[in-house]
Design a protein around this motif. Sequence first.
Motif, PDB file in Angstrom:
ATOM      1  N   TYR B 134     -40.514  41.598 -15.488  1.00 55.09           N
ATOM      2  CA  TYR B 134     -39.662  40.529 -14.795  1.00 55.09           C
ATOM      3  C   TYR B 134     -40.029  40.534 -13.355  1.00 55.09           C
ATOM      4  N   VAL B 138     -41.827  37.847 -10.767  1.00 53.76           N
ATOM      5  CA  VAL B 138     -41.047  37.424  -9.705  1.00 53.76           C
ATOM      6  C   VAL B 138     -41.822  37.402  -8.388  1.00 53.76           C
ATOM      7  N   VAL B 262     -34.329  40.174  -4.259  1.00 51.59           N
ATOM      8  CA  VAL B 262     -34.147  39.233  -5.575  1.00 51.59           C
ATOM      9  C   VAL B 262     -33.159  40.052  -6.592  1.00 51.59           C
ATOM     10  N   PRO B 263     -32.281  39.126  -7.293  1.00 45.27           N
ATOM     11  CA  PRO B 263     -31.252  39.636  -8.101  1.00 45.27           C
ATOM     12  C   PRO B 263     -31.880  39.803  -9.346  1.00 45.27           C
ATOM     13  N   GLY B 264     -31.417  40.685 -10.460  1.00 46.35           N
ATOM     14  CA  GLY B 264     -31.955  40.756 -11.704  1.00 46.35           C
ATOM     15  C   GLY B 264     -30.868  41.197 -12.683  1.00 46.35           C
ATOM     16  N   PRO B 265     -31.155  41.300 -14.229  1.00 47.89           N
ATOM     17  CA  PRO B 265     -29.923  41.728 -14.666  1.00 47.89           C
ATOM     18  C   PRO B 265     -29.054  42.966 -14.307  1.00 47.89           C
TER      19      PRO B 265
END
Lengths: 376, 376
Positions: B134, B138, B262-265
Amino acid sequence: MTRAEMLAWAYLSRVVEPPCAELAALVQSDGPVEAAARIRSGAVGQALRKRSEARRDIDCGAADLDILARLGGRLVVPGEDEWPDAAFTAPVNADPDKREWLAPLALWAVGPVQLADVTWRSCAIVGTRASTGYGDRVTADIATGLVERDMAVVSGAAYGIDGAAHRAVLASDGVTVAVLAGGIDVPYPSGHSALLNRIATQGLVVSEYPPGLRPARHRFLTRNRIVAALGAATVVVEAGLRSGAASTAAWAEALNRPVCAVPGPVTSSSSNGCHALIRAGATLVTRAQEVVELAGRIGEYADEAPRPTSVLDGLTEREALVFEALPGRGARSVEQLAVAAGLPPVQVLGPLATLELAGLVTRSDGRWKLARPVGR
Amino acid sequence: MTRAEMLAWAYLSRVVEPPCAELAALVQSDGPVEAAARIRSGAVGQALRKRSEARRDIDCGAADLDILARLGGRLVVPGEDEWPDAAFTAPVNADPDKREWLAPLALWAVGPVQLADVTWRSCAIVGTRASTGYGDRVTADIATGLVERDMAVVSGAAYGIDGAAHRAVLASDGVTVAVLAGGIDVPYPSGHSALLNRIATQGLVVSEYPPGLRPARHRFLTRNRIVAALGAATVVVEAGLRSGAASTAAWAEALNRPVCAVPGPVTSSSSNGCHALIRAGATLVTRAQEVVELAGRIGEYADEAPRPTSVLDGLTEREALVFEALPGRGARSVEQLAVAAGLPPVQVLGPLATLELAGLVTRSDGRWKLARPVGR
């Protein structure tokens, strides 16, 4: 509440589509019975006459109250102990650019939980109906974590995030409140009938709409303001860019309550709305503890309202210590209270006896709990 | 630059472990040749004498310059056109609580790209070595989007996010700069030898350390300040809670540059550091456009420095419009410039001729570009 008052509240909650500032003002000034009579006879201002015209001759209050009674429910109205005054009081210094807050007129309620107790320490969890497995899991994690921290969880009983939140709370024996966008006898969505039954049995189902009324699009948006108002903070777990969760978040903001959003993959459209909220100022949260840190600040708002002189003012320092050591909900043993109050167990017993005599605490099976929550 | 000056810079960049405020001050006041002579003879203040003691007799400047020449590289030093003055100038109103910024003394550089051009419009992308699929995706998305918007990408050539950023830029024929924590002749990590070769061929590899020096833990942290300084903004794509990326972000903040994450889970430990940064005030970003909106503000910092009178001040309004319509890098046709300037194509030709005569723009294959970037 007299029978006449109950009938008046029932009539009033159907005659005008909420929220209605003119009706709220009339009830405030004239009381429910007189307000109902005036609307029925058309002896009201033009705006209110217009808004009540279509339904003013419909009087099914008695039938509505019968339905409510069959469900084992009750009407929760202003002035009663169960009415969550602090939660429904709009912030004094409201930003004029923010949407205008109007408390519900009255709430139809079914469930063993007292509304005023819930809003003492609670959080709204909302999100998209089209949740992902990730969103469901994070919702369950946060909801469970909130229950562990003695918080109630408010949501809208929709599919997706709402349902995941309610279910997780029920699974961990916590308190959850579902706010419906139609009558409390109209399970919606129908696939959540069983879930709503369980919430009505263990928690609380409420609606400002009278029995029989079907949810409609504008009612979901109107309902969202009550979800936001009943939570000390609102958490959006997953939301698309045009999600109803954004309206709940906007209401929370208008009420000066913290808005939290859970991030997710930027590649997931179910997280887009959360990222937009965070970019607009919502607090990024990843777990229950971070939510509680924000929701805990609700006390600040309660402090803004004038506080009535309280029986607590007469307590000795040690009695106050013991009283403060009791949790909002749930019972504690003398040993637990001693630890929480920082006193030896023997010094806890005297204050407990005094507090019991004052009607502030009760004992059951050797454990102690608050007789009823107070807005300390 | 004379041979004596080059030898002095080479000597100075090895004799003291950077950054060193005393050395910077000495070079500032006495110039590199005199500064080198004084250090060699020990005729410096006690602090500097102590810091230079161990290496002051090592003089391999000539050999270092030979290595640099073999690599086709050059020394970039203050006062030269390629030196990125604006990027390396600490903010005037620096918060005393923030870490103290010290520009590198000089930079060893290999690659066809001019450093000053890059820092005109650039962004640092950094992150964990332990990136996920991921994070890699990104990173590639954002890096590619930055290239499409004429931005250069600066990073540290590490495994994981750094490498993904460099590779994506190279794949889309953009400009990328790798800042190393050891000598530019020491490919690190060794698995990135080929990648570093490509960057040195298409972009730029720089280091403040002299040839042969091995990267060490403290050098990575020191290196991070240069990565942050060369970017108009810093983007952290994935980072654990104790990631080096956090140090780059802290440097960007100390330099008053926007920090993006950057956000993620929330279930991914590779995103924890990003979420912590956002909670601490970094801007959540999900795509390149959002980064560019922030990075574009670098002009504000450039404005804080006193601006020399510019040849631009003498331009007519229309000439200025056409000049402003030219991109930082890359060429444009007359038609494209007309659209960008909001003028009919015939009104663009005259100004272009004037600007060409003034040495501000050049023509190639019927397309126009800036003769060299200016700090407009």
